[in-house]
Design a protein around this motif. Structure first.
Motif, PDB file in Angstrom:
ATOM      1  N   ARG A   1     -25.992 -13.513   4.802  1.00 54.92           N
ATOM      2  CA  ARG A   1     -27.155 -13.624   5.701  1.00 54.92           C
ATOM      3  C   ARG A   1     -27.067 -14.857   6.593  1.00 54.92           C
ATOM      4  N   SER A   2     -26.272 -15.871   6.188  1.00 54.76           N
ATOM      5  CA  SER A   2     -26.106 -17.064   7.016  1.00 54.76           C
ATOM      6  C   SER A   2     -24.976 -16.897   8.027  1.00 54.76           C
ATOM      7  N   GLN A   3     -24.256 -15.773   7.967  1.00 54.05           N
ATOM      8  CA  GLN A   3     -23.149 -15.526   8.885  1.00 54.05           C
ATOM      9  C   GLN A   3     -23.463 -14.398   9.860  1.00 54.05           C
ATOM     10  N   ILE A   4     -24.525 -13.633   9.596  1.00 53.45           N
ATOM     11  CA  ILE A   4     -24.884 -12.492  10.432  1.00 53.45           C
ATOM     12  C   ILE A   4     -26.243 -12.742  11.056  1.00 53.45           C
ATOM     13  N   SER A   5     -26.301 -12.627  12.372  1.00 57.48           N
ATOM     14  CA  SER A   5     -27.560 -12.761  13.095  1.00 57.48           C
ATOM     15  C   SER A   5     -27.539 -11.759  14.241  1.00 57.48           C
ATOM     16  N   LEU A   6     -28.132 -10.584  14.005  1.00 61.93           N
ATOM     17  CA  LEU A   6     -28.138  -9.546  15.031  1.00 61.93           C
ATOM     18  C   LEU A   6     -28.982  -9.950  16.228  1.00 61.93           C
ATOM     19  N   GLU A   7     -29.819 -10.950  16.048  1.00 62.71           N
ATOM     20  CA  GLU A   7     -30.593 -11.481  17.167  1.00 62.71           C
ATOM     21  C   GLU A   7     -29.670 -12.117  18.208  1.00 62.71           C
ATOM     22  N   ASP A   8     -28.539 -12.656  17.729  1.00 59.78           N
ATOM     23  CA  ASP A   8     -27.611 -13.348  18.620  1.00 59.78           C
ATOM     24  C   ASP A   8     -26.459 -12.466  19.073  1.00 59.78           C
ATOM     25  N   THR A   9     -25.955 -11.604  18.199  1.00 61.63           N
ATOM     26  CA  THR A   9     -24.814 -10.766  18.560  1.00 61.63           C
ATOM     27  C   THR A   9     -24.662  -9.614  17.579  1.00 61.63           C
ATOM     28  N   PRO A  10     -24.222  -8.451  18.078  1.00 66.23           N
ATOM     29  CA  PRO A  10     -23.904  -7.344  17.167  1.00 66.23           C
ATOM     30  C   PRO A  10     -22.433  -7.335  16.765  1.00 66.23           C
ATOM     31  N   MET A  11     -21.628  -8.276  17.304  1.00 65.66           N
ATOM     32  CA  MET A  11     -20.174  -8.259  17.137  1.00 65.66           C
ATOM     33  C   MET A  11     -19.719  -9.246  16.057  1.00 65.66           C
ATOM     34  N   TYR A  12     -18.832  -8.760  15.146  1.00 64.41           N
ATOM     35  CA  TYR A  12     -18.372  -9.606  14.039  1.00 64.41           C
ATOM     36  C   TYR A  12     -16.903  -9.344  13.719  1.00 64.41           C
ATOM     37  N   HIS A  13     -16.212 -10.430  13.390  1.00 69.17           N
ATOM     38  CA  HIS A  13     -14.819 -10.359  12.937  1.00 69.17           C
ATOM     39  C   HIS A  13     -14.807 -10.484  11.423  1.00 69.17           C
ATOM     40  N   CYS A  14     -14.212  -9.502  10.748  1.00 72.59           N
ATOM     41  CA  CYS A  14     -14.174  -9.499   9.282  1.00 72.59           C
ATOM     42  C   CYS A  14     -12.726  -9.439   8.809  1.00 72.59           C
TER      43      CYS A  14
ATOM     44  N   GLN B   1     -23.324 -23.356  24.149  1.00 73.62           N
ATOM     45  CA  GLN B   1     -24.687 -22.876  24.371  1.00 73.62           C
ATOM     46  C   GLN B   1     -25.010 -21.731  23.411  1.00 73.62           C
ATOM     47  N   GLU B   2     -24.075 -20.773  23.289  1.00 69.13           N
ATOM     48  CA  GLU B   2     -24.285 -19.648  22.375  1.00 69.13           C
ATOM     49  C   GLU B   2     -24.272 -20.125  20.927  1.00 69.13           C
ATOM     50  N   LEU B   3     -23.393 -21.063  20.613  1.00 69.86           N
ATOM     51  CA  LEU B   3     -23.310 -21.580  19.248  1.00 69.86           C
ATOM     52  C   LEU B   3     -24.587 -22.320  18.868  1.00 69.86           C
ATOM     53  N   ASP B   4     -25.141 -23.077  19.798  1.00 70.01           N
ATOM     54  CA  ASP B   4     -26.402 -23.794  19.537  1.00 70.01           C
ATOM     55  C   ASP B   4     -27.524 -22.817  19.207  1.00 70.01           C
ATOM     56  N   ALA B   5     -27.617 -21.730  19.980  1.00 70.44           N
ATOM     57  CA  ALA B   5     -28.672 -20.736  19.749  1.00 70.44           C
ATOM     58  C   ALA B   5     -28.486 -20.070  18.387  1.00 70.44           C
ATOM     59  N   PHE B   6     -27.245 -19.760  18.054  1.00 67.23           N
ATOM     60  CA  PHE B   6     -26.953 -19.126  16.764  1.00 67.23           C
ATOM     61  C   PHE B   6     -27.348 -20.043  15.610  1.00 67.23           C
ATOM     62  N   CYS B   7     -26.965 -21.319  15.694  1.00 67.29           N
ATOM     63  CA  CYS B   7     -27.279 -22.272  14.624  1.00 67.29           C
ATOM     64  C   CYS B   7     -28.788 -22.500  14.505  1.00 67.29           C
ATOM     65  N   GLU B   8     -29.476 -22.491  15.639  1.00 65.47           N
ATOM     66  CA  GLU B   8     -30.932 -22.671  15.613  1.00 65.47           C
ATOM     67  C   GLU B   8     -31.604 -21.501  14.909  1.00 65.47           C
ATOM     68  N   HIS B   9     -31.168 -20.270  15.235  1.00 59.92           N
ATOM     69  CA  HIS B   9     -31.771 -19.091  14.615  1.00 59.92           C
ATOM     70  C   HIS B   9     -31.462 -19.016  13.122  1.00 59.92           C
ATOM     71  N   GLN B  10     -30.297 -19.540  12.742  1.00 59.59           N
ATOM     72  CA  GLN B  10     -29.896 -19.522  11.339  1.00 59.59           C
ATOM     73  C   GLN B  10     -30.330 -20.786  10.596  1.00 59.59           C
ATOM     74  N   GLU B  11     -31.023 -21.686  11.325  1.00 63.26           N
ATOM     75  CA  GLU B  11     -31.497 -22.951  10.761  1.00 63.26           C
ATOM     76  C   GLU B  11     -30.351 -23.763  10.159  1.00 63.26           C
ATOM     77  N   LYS B  12     -29.246 -23.787  10.910  1.00 56.61           N
ATOM     78  CA  LYS B  12     -28.086 -24.570  10.489  1.00 56.61           C
ATOM     79  C   LYS B  12     -28.143 -25.944  11.156  1.00 56.61           C
ATOM     80  N   LYS B  13     -27.957 -26.992  10.395  1.00 57.16           N
ATOM     81  CA  LYS B  13     -27.956 -28.341  10.946  1.00 57.16           C
ATOM     82  C   LYS B  13     -26.576 -28.720  11.480  1.00 57.16           C
ATOM     83  N   ARG B  14     -25.540 -28.099  10.944  1.00 57.93           N
ATOM     84  CA  ARG B  14     -24.166 -28.441  11.331  1.00 57.93           C
ATOM     85  C   ARG B  14     -23.548 -27.287  12.110  1.00 57.93           C
TER      86      ARG B  14
END
Length: 326
Positions: free
Chosen positions: A6-19, A299-312
């Motif tokens: 759940r800390s690696q997936i945020s459909l709010e930011d992107t539907p695309m993932y590398h697994c 910019q995209e990384l900042d938004a992702f970290c904010e939505h996931q409440e990541k400090k780092r």
């Protein structure tokens, strides 16, 4: 310590993932076993067949894949809108392609009368199935578990086949998606398992090339739909022919015994993504080493970290260096 999905997936930011999933026990469980002389390439066919089956069942599209000797790479797109658009019956039918379900869902699928006291249980099951059919963790579970059982049966042993849980990283923009797809598609070239993309067995690029020879795109893969426009169909916002040219150009440069250069067609794609040639070559060859977490511009990384409440912001330096070049 591994992070929860759940800390690696945020459909709010992107539907695309590398697994990525790796096998354990021995170095090569999909290719040639140097100790016994046995060839296990048929297991790569198991993986590819199951993968393409799941793409039909799940509301998850495959953009790229490569089944290697000891690991598997995927680029996936979660389509939450497709899952929500399915009728209750469609959800149950999709789920029953993989699992038996419950006695009540079996009755519902057959069109039998559902008693009033069974309605709440049925609604709960459908909601659960709908959620799971757009969940990457369930997709990977349905891919990896059957392969593990088949391999263990063939080897007459028990225990882990896969090395822990799969790894997942969010691809936050078009540049990250295209670079990761090229990285996945060129895996066999870098590993010297193939000399050209069209000879790269058990890969999405080979499937795309075969379809392109007939002027088509493979129905089993997320299509390329061209430049962004109003009411555009679902797909990758590039031209299929241009992407194949870019992969071919890049593959020729990667191979030391072939002369290669970025063509004008490929250069237009890189210009659109604001990626210099030298950055592109680094991204398409070392993507897995450069990025361990989410990938995109700062910019995209900042938004992702904010939505996931990541400090780092994990990997921020490499995101800035290789993707913020404009």
């Amino acid at each position: 310590m591994p992070r929860p999905r759940r800390s690696q997936i945020s459909l709010e930011d992107t539907p695309m993932y590398h697994c990525c999933s790796r096998v354990t026990r021995r170095a090569f469980l999909f290719g040639d076993d140097e100790l016994t002389g046995k060839n296990y390439d048929h297991r790569r066919d198991w993986v590819e067949s199951q993968l393409l089956k799941l793409a039909v069942v799940f509301a998850i599209d495959i953009a790229a894949y490569a089944v290697m000797s000891n690991h598997l790479h995927l680029v996936l797109r979660v389509d939450i809108y497709e899952a929500n658009a399915w009728s209750d019956r469609e959800v149950v039918e999709h789920w029953h392609n993989l699992f038996k379900g419950t006695d009540i869902t079996q009755k519902f699928a057959k069109g039998e009368v559902i008693e009033s006291f069974e309605v709440n249980s049925l609604k709960h099951s459908i909601a659960q199935y709908r959620s799971r059919l757009s969940d990457i963790s369930w997709f990977m579970r349905c891919l990896n578990e059957p392969i593990a059982r088949m391999a263990n049966k063939e080897d007459k042993c028990t225990g882990r086949f896969w090395e822990g849980r799969f790894k997942s990283q969010a691809l936050l923009d078009d540049a990250a998606v295209l670079a990761c797809m090229a990285y996945v598609d060129l895996n066999p070239i870098r590993a010297k398992m193939a000399t050209t993309p069209e000879n790269s067995n058990f890969t999405s690029i080979q499937r795309r090339i075969k379809a392109a020879l007939n002027g088509e795109q493979p129905t089993s893969l997320l299509p390329f739909v061209g430049n962004e426009r109003n009411e555009m169909p679902k797909g990758l916002m590039f031209n299929a022919k241009d992407y194949l040219q870019l992969v071919d150009d890049t593959g020729r440069i990667i191979r030391q015994d072939k002369r290669g250069a970025i063509s004008q067609t490929s250069q237009r794609i890189l210009d659109r993504l604001n990626i210099p040639q030298e950055n592109w070559l680094k991204l398409s060859t070392d993507f897995g080493d450069l990025f361990k977490g989410a990938v995109g511009t700062l910019q995209e990384l900042d938004a992702f970290c904010e939505h996931q409440e990541k400090k780092r912001r994990q990997g921020a330096a490499n995101c800035h260096r290789w993707l913020d070049s404009a």
